[in-house]
Design a protein around this motif. Structure first.
Motif, PDB file in Angstrom:
ATOM      1  N   ARG A   1       1.208  -1.369   0.128  1.00 11.80           N
ATOM      2  CA  ARG A   1       0.382   0.204  -0.063  1.00 11.80           C
ATOM      3  C   ARG A   1       0.814   1.328  -0.274  1.00 11.80           C
ATOM      4  NH1 ARG A   1       1.294  -3.483   3.131  1.00 11.80           N
ATOM      5  NH2 ARG A   1       1.478  -3.276   6.283  1.00 11.80           N
ATOM      6  N   LEU A   2      -0.117   2.338  -1.014  1.00 10.55           N
ATOM      7  CA  LEU A   2       0.886   3.444  -0.630  1.00 10.55           C
ATOM      8  C   LEU A   2       0.155   4.988  -0.458  1.00 10.55           C
ATOM      9  CD1 LEU A   2       2.646   5.874  -1.763  1.00 10.55           C
ATOM     10  CD2 LEU A   2       1.391   5.537  -4.143  1.00 10.55           C
TER      11      LEU A   2
ATOM     12  N   ARG B   1      -7.431  11.277  -5.586  1.00  8.67           N
ATOM     13  CA  ARG B   1      -7.712   9.855  -5.475  1.00  8.67           C
ATOM     14  C   ARG B   1      -7.476   9.288  -7.240  1.00  8.67           C
ATOM     15  NH1 ARG B   1     -13.755   9.844  -4.604  1.00  8.67           N
ATOM     16  NH2 ARG B   1     -13.494  10.738  -6.729  1.00  8.67           N
ATOM     17  N   ASP B   2      -7.631  10.407  -8.067  1.00  8.33           N
ATOM     18  CA  ASP B   2      -8.106   9.756  -9.201  1.00  8.33           C
ATOM     19  C   ASP B   2      -6.792   9.708  -9.943  1.00  8.33           C
ATOM     20  OD1 ASP B   2     -11.073   9.936  -9.350  1.00  8.33           O
ATOM     21  OD2 ASP B   2     -11.319  12.431  -9.895  1.00  8.33           O
ATOM     22  N   MET B   3      -5.325  10.621  -9.308  1.00  8.40           N
ATOM     23  CA  MET B   3      -4.039  10.364  -9.842  1.00  8.40           C
ATOM     24  C   MET B   3      -3.706   9.207  -9.521  1.00  8.40           C
ATOM     25  SD  MET B   3      -2.630  14.182  -9.231  1.00  8.40           S
ATOM     26  CE  MET B   3      -1.238  14.116 -10.136  1.00  8.40           C
ATOM     27  N   MET B   4      -3.686   8.981  -8.223  1.00  7.08           N
ATOM     28  CA  MET B   4      -3.377   7.112  -7.475  1.00  7.08           C
ATOM     29  C   MET B   4      -4.030   6.514  -8.542  1.00  7.08           C
ATOM     30  SD  MET B   4      -3.368   7.970  -4.034  1.00  7.08           S
ATOM     31  CE  MET B   4      -3.054   6.523  -3.641  1.00  7.08           C
ATOM     32  N   GLU B   5      -5.190   6.513  -8.996  1.00  4.36           N
ATOM     33  CA  GLU B   5      -5.887   5.430  -9.890  1.00  4.36           C
ATOM     34  C   GLU B   5      -5.248   5.395 -11.111  1.00  4.36           C
ATOM     35  OE1 GLU B   5      -9.919   6.291  -9.718  1.00  4.36           O
ATOM     36  OE2 GLU B   5     -10.532   5.639  -7.167  1.00  4.36           O
ATOM     37  N   GLN B   6      -5.047   6.732 -11.291  1.00  4.39           N
ATOM     38  CA  GLN B   6      -4.571   6.339 -13.126  1.00  4.39           C
ATOM     39  C   GLN B   6      -3.198   6.336 -12.959  1.00  4.39           C
ATOM     40  OE1 GLN B   6      -5.074  10.670 -13.865  1.00  4.39           O
ATOM     41  NE2 GLN B   6      -6.671  10.838 -14.043  1.00  4.39           N
ATOM     42  N   ALA B   7      -2.309   5.941 -11.887  1.00  5.31           N
ATOM     43  CA  ALA B   7      -1.541   5.722 -11.672  1.00  5.31           C
ATOM     44  C   ALA B   7      -1.226   4.250 -11.694  1.00  5.31           C
ATOM     45  CB  ALA B   7      -0.431   6.155 -10.408  1.00  5.31           C
ATOM     46  N   GLY B   8      -2.469   3.336 -11.478  1.00  6.57           N
ATOM     47  CA  GLY B   8      -2.066   2.517 -11.164  1.00  6.57           C
ATOM     48  C   GLY B   8      -2.835   1.534 -10.050  1.00  6.57           C
ATOM     49  N   LEU B   9      -3.318   2.264  -8.788  1.00  2.00           N
ATOM     50  CA  LEU B   9      -3.387   1.918  -7.344  1.00  2.00           C
ATOM     51  C   LEU B   9      -4.834   1.574  -7.010  1.00  2.00           C
ATOM     52  CD1 LEU B   9      -1.060   4.714  -5.981  1.00  2.00           C
ATOM     53  CD2 LEU B   9      -0.455   2.144  -5.970  1.00  2.00           C
ATOM     54  N   ALA B  10      -4.533   1.185  -6.532  1.00  4.23           N
ATOM     55  CA  ALA B  10      -6.400   0.326  -6.666  1.00  4.23           C
ATOM     56  C   ALA B  10      -7.237   0.256  -5.130  1.00  4.23           C
ATOM     57  CB  ALA B  10      -6.019  -1.369  -6.981  1.00  4.23           C
ATOM     58  N   ARG B  11      -8.334   0.356  -4.997  1.00  6.36           N
ATOM     59  CA  ARG B  11      -9.255   0.443  -3.849  1.00  6.36           C
ATOM     60  C   ARG B  11      -8.179   1.909  -2.742  1.00  6.36           C
ATOM     61  NH1 ARG B  11      -7.258  -4.797  -1.543  1.00  6.36           N
ATOM     62  NH2 ARG B  11      -7.504  -4.169   0.673  1.00  6.36           N
TER      63      ARG B  11
ATOM     64  N   GLY C   1     -10.202  18.757   6.717  1.00  7.53           N
ATOM     65  CA  GLY C   1      -9.505  18.732   5.440  1.00  7.53           C
ATOM     66  C   GLY C   1      -8.120  18.860   5.305  1.00  7.53           C
ATOM     67  N   VAL C   2      -7.472  20.105   6.546  1.00 15.81           N
ATOM     68  CA  VAL C   2      -6.279  20.880   6.520  1.00 15.81           C
ATOM     69  C   VAL C   2      -5.779  20.283   6.043  1.00 15.81           C
ATOM     70  CG1 VAL C   2      -4.855  21.420   7.559  1.00 15.81           C
ATOM     71  CG2 VAL C   2      -7.708  22.342   8.202  1.00 15.81           C
ATOM     72  N   VAL C   3      -5.350  18.962   5.707  1.00 20.41           N
ATOM     73  CA  VAL C   3      -4.312  17.538   5.830  1.00 20.41           C
ATOM     74  C   VAL C   3      -6.076  16.680   5.200  1.00 20.41           C
ATOM     75  CG1 VAL C   3      -3.406  15.635   6.209  1.00 20.41           C
ATOM     76  CG2 VAL C   3      -2.912  18.605   7.236  1.00 20.41           C
ATOM     77  N   ALA C   4      -5.575  15.540   4.062  1.00 22.04           N
ATOM     78  CA  ALA C   4      -5.959  14.069   3.875  1.00 22.04           C
ATOM     79  C   ALA C   4      -4.816  13.424   3.543  1.00 22.04           C
ATOM     80  CB  ALA C   4      -6.824  14.346   2.999  1.00 22.04           C
ATOM     81  N   LEU C   5      -4.997  11.952   4.301  1.00 22.29           N
ATOM     82  CA  LEU C   5      -4.750  10.829   4.151  1.00 22.29           C
ATOM     83  C   LEU C   5      -5.238   9.672   2.720  1.00 22.29           C
ATOM     84  CD1 LEU C   5      -2.031   8.790   5.218  1.00 22.29           C
ATOM     85  CD2 LEU C   5      -3.453   8.216   6.782  1.00 22.29           C
ATOM     86  N   HIS C   6      -4.777   9.300   1.536  1.00 24.92           N
ATOM     87  CA  HIS C   6      -5.179   8.964   0.852  1.00 24.92           C
ATOM     88  C   HIS C   6      -4.401   7.660   0.883  1.00 24.92           C
ATOM     89  CE1 HIS C   6      -6.252  13.063  -0.814  1.00 24.92           C
ATOM     90  NE2 HIS C   6      -6.772  12.027  -2.493  1.00 24.92           N
TER      91      HIS C   6
END
Length: 245
Positions: A160-161, A216-226, A235-240
């Protein structure tokens, strides 16, 4: 000559200039980086990082890569998690930041492997790490899509990333957050780190960074799933989080 451009805060610069400009920022603030982190986040960065460790699922024996690890907050926490049978690599592109991180891990009794490297060209084999993390570093990278693809490449299947980064604050808080970011933050940077411009860049770079859904969309485009994310502090910070399948 590369005629492509990107952003450095609100400024438009040639792509081949951004890495140098970012390096100048972090070389300037490295000596006061940890103090400023505590001041400008009111200590909340410690809770955000502790949550990242919890969500990571890292356990004894795992291999972890800390990208843009800087002064090694996450690397130290992961080192305690993986124990003597695991491995944590501390990496950063900036020598001044990496030197401080290396010294910190040694001071805490850990002899972690350290590498100065560009996240867009990671010097590690495919399918190697159980977990890759990047905390407050992705927004400074010139080609975020390339960096995300590289981080996915070095993950083992099922790995996981985790991307911990400033994001888009809850709209009702935006005016107050803007006042803090563009007035108080540079003032603190000037008084504590003797560098208002670097903390002005910080505020600007946050505004230019992709929001929660876009990242989130960029991570999916990079080939990551779920891929999912957690909003922290309104929302000051987000953990993806995303997985390699």
């Amino acid at each position: 000559m590369n005629d492509k451009t990107t952003h450095f805060g609100f400024e438009t610069v040639a792509e081949n200039q951004k890495q140098r400009r970012v390096a100048e920022v972090f070389s300037s603030v490295a000596s006061r980086y940890d103090v400023m982190n505590d001041l400008m986040s009111f200590g909340l960065h410690r809770l955000w990082k502790a949550f990242t460790i919890q969500v990571s699922g890292v356990r004894s024996g795992d291999r972890v890569l800390d990208v843009a690890g800087g002064t090694a907050d996450l690397s130290l926490a992961f080192a305690r998690k993986v124990g003597p049978t695991g491995q944590v690599w501390l990496t950063d592109i900036n020598h001044a930041m990496l030197s401080r991180g290396r010294d910190r891990v040694l001071d805490h009794g850990f002899a972690l492997p350290v590498a100065q490297c560009n996240a867009e060209r990671l010097p590690f084999p495919d399918d190697w790490f159980d977990c890759v993390t990047v905390a407050f570093g992705l927004r400074n990278m010139t080609h975020k899509d390339v960096a995300l693809a590289e981080m996915r490449r070095v993950l083992r299947p099922g790995g996981r990333l985790l991307v911990l980064e400033f994001s888009k604050v809850w709209k009702p808080l935006a005016p107050l957050y803007d006042l803090y970011s563009f007035k108080l933050l540079p003032w603190m940077g000037d008084k504590v780190a003797k560098d208002a411009d670097s903390y002005r860049y910080l505020a600007e770079s946050i505004r230019m960074h992709p929001g929660q859904d876009e990242l989130r969309d960029m991570m999916e485009q990079a080939g990551l799933a779920r891929v999912d994310y957690f909003n922290l502090s309104a929302g000051v910070v987000a953990l993806h989080r995303g997985y390699k399948t």
